[in-house]
Design a protein around this motif. Structure first.
Motif, mmCIF file in Angstrom:
data_model
loop_
_atom_site.group_PDB
_atom_site.id
_atom_site.type_symbol
_atom_site.label_atom_id
_atom_site.label_comp_id
_atom_site.label_asym_id
_atom_site.label_seq_id
_atom_site.Cartn_x
_atom_site.Cartn_y
_atom_site.Cartn_z
ATOM 1 N N GLU A 7 0.833 -1.196 0.000
ATOM 2 C CA GLU A 7 0.000 0.000 0.000
ATOM 3 C C GLU A 7 0.875 1.257 0.000
ATOM 4 O O GLU A 7 1.924 1.296 0.650
ATOM 5 C CB GLU A 7 -0.889 0.013 1.235
ATOM 6 C CG GLU A 7 -1.812 -1.186 1.362
ATOM 7 C CD GLU A 7 -2.376 -1.323 2.772
ATOM 8 O OE1 GLU A 7 -3.420 -0.710 3.041
ATOM 9 O OE2 GLU A 7 -1.768 -2.040 3.586
ATOM 10 N N ASP A 35 2.092 -13.986 7.434
ATOM 11 C CA ASP A 35 2.342 -12.558 7.210
ATOM 12 C C ASP A 35 3.744 -12.345 6.649
ATOM 13 O O ASP A 35 4.673 -13.125 6.924
ATOM 14 C CB ASP A 35 2.207 -11.778 8.520
ATOM 15 C CG ASP A 35 0.760 -11.449 8.851
ATOM 16 O OD1 ASP A 35 -0.134 -11.954 8.161
ATOM 17 O OD2 ASP A 35 0.541 -10.679 9.808
ATOM 18 N N HIS A 75 2.871 -7.231 6.995
ATOM 19 C CA HIS A 75 1.758 -7.162 6.055
ATOM 20 C C HIS A 75 1.054 -8.524 5.976
ATOM 21 O O HIS A 75 1.706 -9.567 5.885
ATOM 22 C CB HIS A 75 2.248 -6.787 4.646
ATOM 23 C CG HIS A 75 2.901 -5.447 4.577
ATOM 24 N ND1 HIS A 75 2.225 -4.294 4.273
ATOM 25 C CD2 HIS A 75 4.195 -5.071 4.781
ATOM 26 C CE1 HIS A 75 3.060 -3.263 4.278
ATOM 27 N NE2 HIS A 75 4.255 -3.715 4.588
ATOM 28 N N GLN A 76 -0.263 -8.481 5.963
ATOM 29 C CA GLN A 76 -1.051 -9.681 5.726
ATOM 30 C C GLN A 76 -1.028 -9.991 4.237
ATOM 31 O O GLN A 76 -1.219 -9.100 3.408
ATOM 32 C CB GLN A 76 -2.485 -9.465 6.190
ATOM 33 C CG GLN A 76 -3.401 -10.659 6.002
ATOM 34 C CD GLN A 76 -4.820 -10.347 6.435
ATOM 35 O OE1 GLN A 76 -5.127 -9.223 6.832
ATOM 36 N NE2 GLN A 76 -5.695 -11.339 6.368
ATOM 37 N N ASP A 106 -5.052 -12.987 -4.753
ATOM 38 C CA ASP A 106 -5.933 -12.031 -5.425
ATOM 39 C C ASP A 106 -5.992 -12.397 -6.906
ATOM 40 O O ASP A 106 -5.078 -12.072 -7.664
ATOM 41 C CB ASP A 106 -5.390 -10.606 -5.240
ATOM 42 C CG ASP A 106 -6.279 -9.564 -5.913
ATOM 43 O OD1 ASP A 106 -7.472 -9.845 -6.116
ATOM 44 O OD2 ASP A 106 -5.760 -8.481 -6.251
ATOM 45 N N ASP A 120 -2.048 -9.952 -3.149
ATOM 46 C CA ASP A 120 -2.183 -8.600 -2.628
ATOM 47 C C ASP A 120 -1.780 -8.649 -1.160
ATOM 48 O O ASP A 120 -1.622 -9.722 -0.572
ATOM 49 C CB ASP A 120 -3.618 -8.092 -2.784
ATOM 50 C CG ASP A 120 -3.697 -6.570 -2.775
ATOM 51 O OD1 ASP A 120 -2.664 -5.922 -2.505
ATOM 52 O OD2 ASP A 120 -4.782 -6.037 -3.029
ATOM 53 N N SER A 121 -1.611 -7.470 -0.546
ATOM 54 C CA SER A 121 -1.254 -7.429 0.863
ATOM 55 C C SER A 121 -1.982 -6.282 1.543
ATOM 56 O O SER A 121 -2.473 -5.356 0.885
ATOM 57 C CB SER A 121 0.260 -7.271 1.039
ATOM 58 O OG SER A 121 0.664 -5.941 0.796
ATOM 59 N N LYS A 122 -2.038 -6.353 2.863
ATOM 60 C CA LYS A 122 -2.643 -5.300 3.669
ATOM 61 C C LYS A 122 -1.775 -5.089 4.899
ATOM 62 O O LYS A 122 -1.441 -6.046 5.603
ATOM 63 C CB LYS A 122 -4.068 -5.684 4.078
ATOM 64 C CG LYS A 122 -4.778 -4.622 4.902
ATOM 65 C CD LYS A 122 -6.188 -5.063 5.270
ATOM 66 C CE LYS A 122 -6.902 -3.991 6.089
ATOM 67 N NZ LYS A 122 -8.267 -4.415 6.480
ATOM 68 N N HIS A 123 -1.408 -3.831 5.131
ATOM 69 C CA HIS A 123 -0.557 -3.527 6.278
ATOM 70 C C HIS A 123 -1.270 -3.912 7.576
ATOM 71 O O HIS A 123 -2.403 -3.528 7.817
ATOM 72 C CB HIS A 123 -0.213 -2.041 6.291
ATOM 73 C CG HIS A 123 0.616 -1.626 7.470
ATOM 74 N ND1 HIS A 123 0.087 -0.963 8.553
ATOM 75 C CD2 HIS A 123 1.940 -1.789 7.735
ATOM 76 C CE1 HIS A 123 1.047 -0.725 9.434
ATOM 77 N NE2 HIS A 123 2.179 -1.211 8.965
ATOM 78 N N ARG A 124 -0.583 -4.700 8.391
ATOM 79 C CA ARG A 124 -1.164 -5.114 9.674
ATOM 80 C C ARG A 124 -0.652 -4.217 10.811
ATOM 81 O O ARG A 124 -1.431 -3.725 11.618
ATOM 82 C CB ARG A 124 -0.824 -6.573 9.981
ATOM 83 C CG ARG A 124 -1.547 -7.092 11.219
ATOM 84 C CD ARG A 124 -1.107 -8.509 11.579
ATOM 85 N NE ARG A 124 -1.466 -9.489 10.588
ATOM 86 C CZ ARG A 124 -2.673 -10.082 10.498
ATOM 87 N NH1 ARG A 124 -3.637 -9.752 11.331
ATOM 88 N NH2 ARG A 124 -2.895 -10.995 9.567
#
Length: 334
Positions: free
Chosen positions: A158, A184, A199-200, A204, A209-213
């Motif tokens: 992100e 992660d 990041h998780q 996708d 894809d990833s999401k900051h944890r």
């Protein structure tokens, strides 16, 4: 002793492979005293005119071959028994010790890749330092034409959490840490953000894809330089702090007296409310034990077990493997 800028290494049954300037070197301990007494140059011809870009970030793939990263501005030309291997302006090599074959697996438009990691299913990812991006390597893995780039995968990080320069990559697989963080991705950063981001990771479509944890840790010590990490046999997380006042090669003289040769550190991260993992037997383990280790949740335990299996007689391993596979539970999704 007597190594010159060793910026990548990996253990193997036959010794330790080390990046040393223009050479890929195999160091061997022949008498069991844990000091190398034999040094063999496996390949020569890796460009090292800009030493902080040279082959580094060694990481074995599931087959036992070693992946190596190389940065921008370099022009490599290595003679091998299979013909010349050439690379230019950033990419990756793969060396298979079984057949002593080197290949250029990816030639993509990146500056310096300083981190390679494989997820639990053998998919390869890398950290590109100056983007700073994290990319899935697979889309760019095709037969390269010298001097021409292959397609580059999209960035997985992100925008709000793109910090440079990235300097290490690891997937977190350890029962010592909470269930929700398994798989992660951890990214170390050494200048703009002095710490490690978590990041998780998610599938996708045909990619990821990833999401900051969270920011796993951050330091207000301006000399803090986390540059590598790995999950240990007991499930804890180790990382290296290069700890240096000066970090640039263009901004400061190579012999500047402020360059610190004394204060590197190794840190260990634990999760106090959860027990450590009982380390699996790897060294000296039987083939059956090593195969059973492949069922364990800890990726790095499986990683080390596969490397130990490489040292054993192939025919005996295959025979034991065939029996082991027949006894697997076909209803288990893993």
């Amino acid at each position: 002793d007597n190594l010159h800028i060793p910026v990548g290494f990996e253990f193997a049954p036959e010794g330790v492979y080390v990046s040393q300037g223009t050479n890929l070197v195999l160091l061997t301990d022949t008498n069991g005293d844990d000091k190398a007494d034999k040094k063999e140059i496996i390949f020569s011809g890796f460009d090292d005119h800009d030493t902080h870009h040279v082959i580094s970030a060694f990481c074995a793939d599931p087959s036992g071959a070693i992946y190596m990263a190389e940065g921008v501005f370099l022009r490599t030309d290595v003679e091998t028994a299979y013909g010349p291997v050439r690379g230019t302006n950033g990419g990756f090599y793969r060396y298979d010790p079984r057949i002593k074959k080197l290949e250029r697996v990816s030639q993509i438009p990146i500056p310096n890749p300083w981190g390679i990691a494989f997820d639990e299913w053998g998919q390869d990812f890398f950290a590109e330092t100056s983007g700073p991006d994290v990319l899935w390597m697979m889309p760019g893995m095709m037969q390269p034409t010298y001097g021409k780039y292959s397609p580059k995968a999209r960035n997985l990080i992100e925008d709000d959490h793109r910090v440079r320069p990235t300097s290490g990559l690891e997937f977190l697989h350890s029962r010592h840490f909470p269930d929700e963080v398994q798989g992660d991705m951890l990214i170390a950063n050494a200048i703009g953000f002095l710490g490690m981001k978590q990041h998780q990771m998610m599938e996708d479509g045909t990619g990821y894809d990833s999401k900051h944890r969270q920011d796993l840790f951050v330091s207000d010590d301006k000399n803090f330089r986390p540059v590598d990490m790995e999950v240990a046999p007991d499930g804890s997380l180790y990382f290296i702090d290069w700890h240096n006042v000066l970090i640039g090669h263009m901004q400061h003289n190579a012999r500047d007296p402020l360059r610190d040769h004394q204060h590197g550190r190794v840190y260990r991260v634990t999760y106090p409310s959860r027990p450590l993992v009982e380390p699996a037997q790897v060294d000296g383990a039987s083939i059956e034990t090593l195969l059973d280790n492949l069922k364990l949740p800890e990726y790095r335990t499986r990683y080390r077990s596969r490397r130990a299996l490489r040292a054993m007689d192939k025919s005996i391993v295959i025979s034991a493997l065939e029996k082991w596979v027949k006894d697997l539970d076909e209803t288990n999704p893993r």
